[in-house]
Design a protein around this motif. Structure first.
Motif, PDB file in Angstrom:
ATOM      1  N   PRO A 111     119.887  67.143 -90.062  1.00 57.99           N
ATOM      2  CA  PRO A 111     121.193  67.316 -90.703  1.00 57.99           C
ATOM      3  C   PRO A 111     122.299  67.717 -89.723  1.00 57.99           C
ATOM      4  CG  PRO A 111     119.780  69.201 -91.152  1.00 57.99           C
ATOM      5  CD  PRO A 111     118.935  68.189 -90.416  1.00 57.99           C
ATOM      6  N   THR A 112     123.522  67.348 -90.086  1.00 60.31           N
ATOM      7  CA  THR A 112     124.720  67.889 -89.467  1.00 60.31           C
ATOM      8  C   THR A 112     125.412  68.704 -90.551  1.00 60.31           C
ATOM      9  OG1 THR A 112     126.029  65.940 -90.056  1.00 60.31           O
ATOM     10  CG2 THR A 112     124.981  65.955 -87.863  1.00 60.31           C
ATOM     11  N   PHE A 113     126.400  69.488 -90.183  1.00 68.26           N
ATOM     12  CA  PHE A 113     126.998  70.398 -91.162  1.00 68.26           C
ATOM     13  C   PHE A 113     127.629  69.646 -92.339  1.00 68.26           C
ATOM     14  CE2 PHE A 113     130.808  69.388 -88.877  1.00 68.26           C
ATOM     15  CZ  PHE A 113     131.824  69.512 -89.801  1.00 68.26           C
ATOM     16  N   ASP A 114     128.074  68.407 -92.134  1.00 70.99           N
ATOM     17  CA  ASP A 114     128.714  67.645 -93.209  1.00 70.99           C
ATOM     18  C   ASP A 114     127.985  66.333 -93.523  1.00 70.99           C
ATOM     19  OD1 ASP A 114     129.350  66.193 -90.942  1.00 70.99           O
ATOM     20  OD2 ASP A 114     131.519  66.262 -91.243  1.00 70.99           O
ATOM     21  N   ASP A 115     126.772  66.183 -92.985  1.00 69.23           N
ATOM     22  CA  ASP A 115     125.948  64.987 -93.193  1.00 69.23           C
ATOM     23  C   ASP A 115     126.545  63.713 -92.597  1.00 69.23           C
ATOM     24  OD1 ASP A 115     123.453  65.549 -94.073  1.00 69.23           O
ATOM     25  OD2 ASP A 115     123.847  65.198 -96.193  1.00 69.23           O
ATOM     26  N   ASN A 116     127.519  63.840 -91.697  1.00 70.17           N
ATOM     27  CA  ASN A 116     128.082  62.686 -90.987  1.00 70.17           C
ATOM     28  C   ASN A 116     127.547  62.670 -89.570  1.00 70.17           C
ATOM     29  OD1 ASN A 116     129.831  61.629 -93.056  1.00 70.17           O
ATOM     30  ND2 ASN A 116     131.106  63.437 -92.728  1.00 70.17           N
TER      31      ASN A 116
ATOM     32  N   VAL B  93     125.032  67.149 -80.728  1.00 75.93           N
ATOM     33  CA  VAL B  93     126.289  67.786 -80.336  1.00 75.93           C
ATOM     34  C   VAL B  93     126.584  68.945 -81.281  1.00 75.93           C
ATOM     35  CG1 VAL B  93     128.771  67.502 -79.988  1.00 75.93           C
ATOM     36  CG2 VAL B  93     127.203  65.611 -79.437  1.00 75.93           C
ATOM     37  N   ASP B  94     126.680  70.154 -80.717  1.00 82.15           N
ATOM     38  CA  ASP B  94     127.061  71.352 -81.455  1.00 82.15           C
ATOM     39  C   ASP B  94     128.393  71.842 -80.895  1.00 82.15           C
ATOM     40  OD1 ASP B  94     124.603  71.355 -82.860  1.00 82.15           O
ATOM     41  OD2 ASP B  94     123.644  72.442 -81.234  1.00 82.15           O
ATOM     42  N   VAL B  95     129.375  72.071 -81.760  1.00 80.86           N
ATOM     43  CA  VAL B  95     130.693  72.525 -81.322  1.00 80.86           C
ATOM     44  C   VAL B  95     130.795  74.026 -81.573  1.00 80.86           C
ATOM     45  CG1 VAL B  95     133.183  72.318 -81.696  1.00 80.86           C
ATOM     46  CG2 VAL B  95     131.740  70.274 -81.672  1.00 80.86           C
ATOM     47  N   ALA B  96     131.322  74.770 -80.564  1.00 79.22           N
ATOM     48  CA  ALA B  96     131.392  76.224 -80.642  1.00 79.22           C
ATOM     49  C   ALA B  96     132.814  76.775 -80.531  1.00 79.22           C
ATOM     50  CB  ALA B  96     130.523  76.850 -79.558  1.00 79.22           C
ATOM     51  N   GLY B  97     133.797  75.899 -80.335  1.00 82.15           N
ATOM     52  CA  GLY B  97     135.167  76.382 -80.249  1.00 82.15           C
ATOM     53  C   GLY B  97     136.120  75.239 -79.986  1.00 82.15           C
TER      54      GLY B  97
ATOM     55  N   SER C 151     137.163  80.500 -81.106  1.00 85.18           N
ATOM     56  CA  SER C 151     135.707  80.426 -81.122  1.00 85.18           C
ATOM     57  C   SER C 151     135.252  80.283 -82.568  1.00 85.18           C
ATOM     58  CB  SER C 151     135.137  81.705 -80.508  1.00 85.18           C
ATOM     59  OG  SER C 151     133.742  81.686 -80.563  1.00 85.18           O
ATOM     60  N   ILE C 152     134.234  79.450 -82.805  1.00 88.39           N
ATOM     61  CA  ILE C 152     133.683  79.298 -84.149  1.00 88.39           C
ATOM     62  C   ILE C 152     132.172  79.498 -84.086  1.00 88.39           C
ATOM     63  CG2 ILE C 152     135.507  77.702 -84.873  1.00 88.39           C
ATOM     64  CD1 ILE C 152     133.388  75.419 -84.636  1.00 88.39           C
ATOM     65  N   THR C 153     131.578  79.800 -85.221  1.00 93.85           N
ATOM     66  CA  THR C 153     130.128  79.779 -85.300  1.00 93.85           C
ATOM     67  C   THR C 153     129.714  78.334 -85.044  1.00 93.85           C
ATOM     68  OG1 THR C 153     130.110  81.564 -86.906  1.00 93.85           O
ATOM     69  CG2 THR C 153     128.135  80.176 -86.801  1.00 93.85           C
ATOM     70  N   PRO C 154     128.822  78.094 -84.086  1.00 95.41           N
ATOM     71  CA  PRO C 154     128.486  76.707 -83.750  1.00 95.41           C
ATOM     72  C   PRO C 154     128.070  75.887 -84.967  1.00 95.41           C
ATOM     73  CG  PRO C 154     127.543  78.202 -82.157  1.00 95.41           C
ATOM     74  CD  PRO C 154     128.087  79.055 -83.277  1.00 95.41           C
ATOM     75  N   LEU C 155     128.570  74.664 -84.994  1.00 99.35           N
ATOM     76  CA  LEU C 155     128.241  73.710 -86.046  1.00 99.35           C
ATOM     77  C   LEU C 155     127.729  72.430 -85.411  1.00 99.35           C
ATOM     78  CD1 LEU C 155     131.382  73.975 -88.371  1.00 99.35           C
ATOM     79  CD2 LEU C 155     129.078  74.824 -88.855  1.00 99.35           C
ATOM     80  N   ARG C 156     126.705  71.835 -86.014  1.00 95.56           N
ATOM     81  CA  ARG C 156     126.173  70.561 -85.532  1.00 95.56           C
ATOM     82  C   ARG C 156     127.090  69.438 -86.016  1.00 95.56           C
ATOM     83  NH1 ARG C 156     120.338  70.374 -84.423  1.00 95.56           N
ATOM     84  NH2 ARG C 156     121.346  71.680 -82.854  1.00 95.56           N
ATOM     85  N   PHE C 157     127.748  68.761 -85.083  1.00 96.16           N
ATOM     86  CA  PHE C 157     128.675  67.677 -85.390  1.00 96.16           C
ATOM     87  C   PHE C 157     128.022  66.310 -85.292  1.00 96.16           C
ATOM     88  CE2 PHE C 157     131.850  70.805 -85.513  1.00 96.16           C
ATOM     89  CZ  PHE C 157     133.035  70.240 -85.953  1.00 96.16           C
TER      90      PHE C 157
END
Length: 150
Positions: free
Chosen positions: A46-51, A144-148, A33-39
């Motif tokens: 914004p996305t977590f890495d600007d891609n 799309v947000d990834v949580a795990g 499990s991860i802290t959700p990140l916007r992919f």
């Protein structure tokens, strides 16, 4: 879940909240499990890495291939992700299908309509290249947000 077995829900604006539990994953060495990140976000957000951002609404009857493995804390050899996929700004009634690229299944992962923002959590198998594909039946914005991952 927290050690007390709870979750926190943040809302940007006042809203009624409904929580549906669709299952749980036992602690296994295969799932992280991860802290959700916007992919991905087709809007100018914004996305977590600007891609995978600011692509404009995804057009009707098209597929968006989104790299997942090897980004952020998702390892290169991940094969599955838990993701929250949201459709907003739909221009007509439609559906989205999330799949591991290649041959698109004849199913929907989420249905949408104009004026409604609709999220759905999915467990998505990644393609051999570490991507997911999202087919949109009608033009709409996709988030799309990834949580795990496994």
């Amino acid at each position: 879940l927290s050690p007390a077995g709870t979750i926190c829900i943040y809302t940007f604006a006042t809203a009624d909240i409904i929580v549906d539990v669709v299952g749980h994953l036992a602690e296994t060495p295969d799932f992280t499990s991860i802290t959700p990140l916007r992919f991905a976000d087709s809007r100018d957000e914004p996305t977590f890495d600007d891609n995978q951002r600011n692509t404009g609404p995804r057009r009707a009857d098209t597929v968006w291939e989104i790299p997942i493995a090897g980004r952020g804390s998702i390892p290169d050899d991940a094969t599955t992700v838990v993701a929250n996929v949201t459709v907003t700004n739909g221009q007509a009634e439609g559906f989205a299908t999330i799949y591991p690229c290649g041959t698109r299944p004849l199913t929907s992962s989420l249905n949408y309509a104009p004026g409604i923002t609709r999220p759905n959590e999915v467990i998505a198998k990644l393609s051999p290249a570490g991507t997911i594909c999202i087919y949109t039946f009608a033009t709409a914005d996709i988030i799309v947000d990834v949580a795990g991952h496994d």
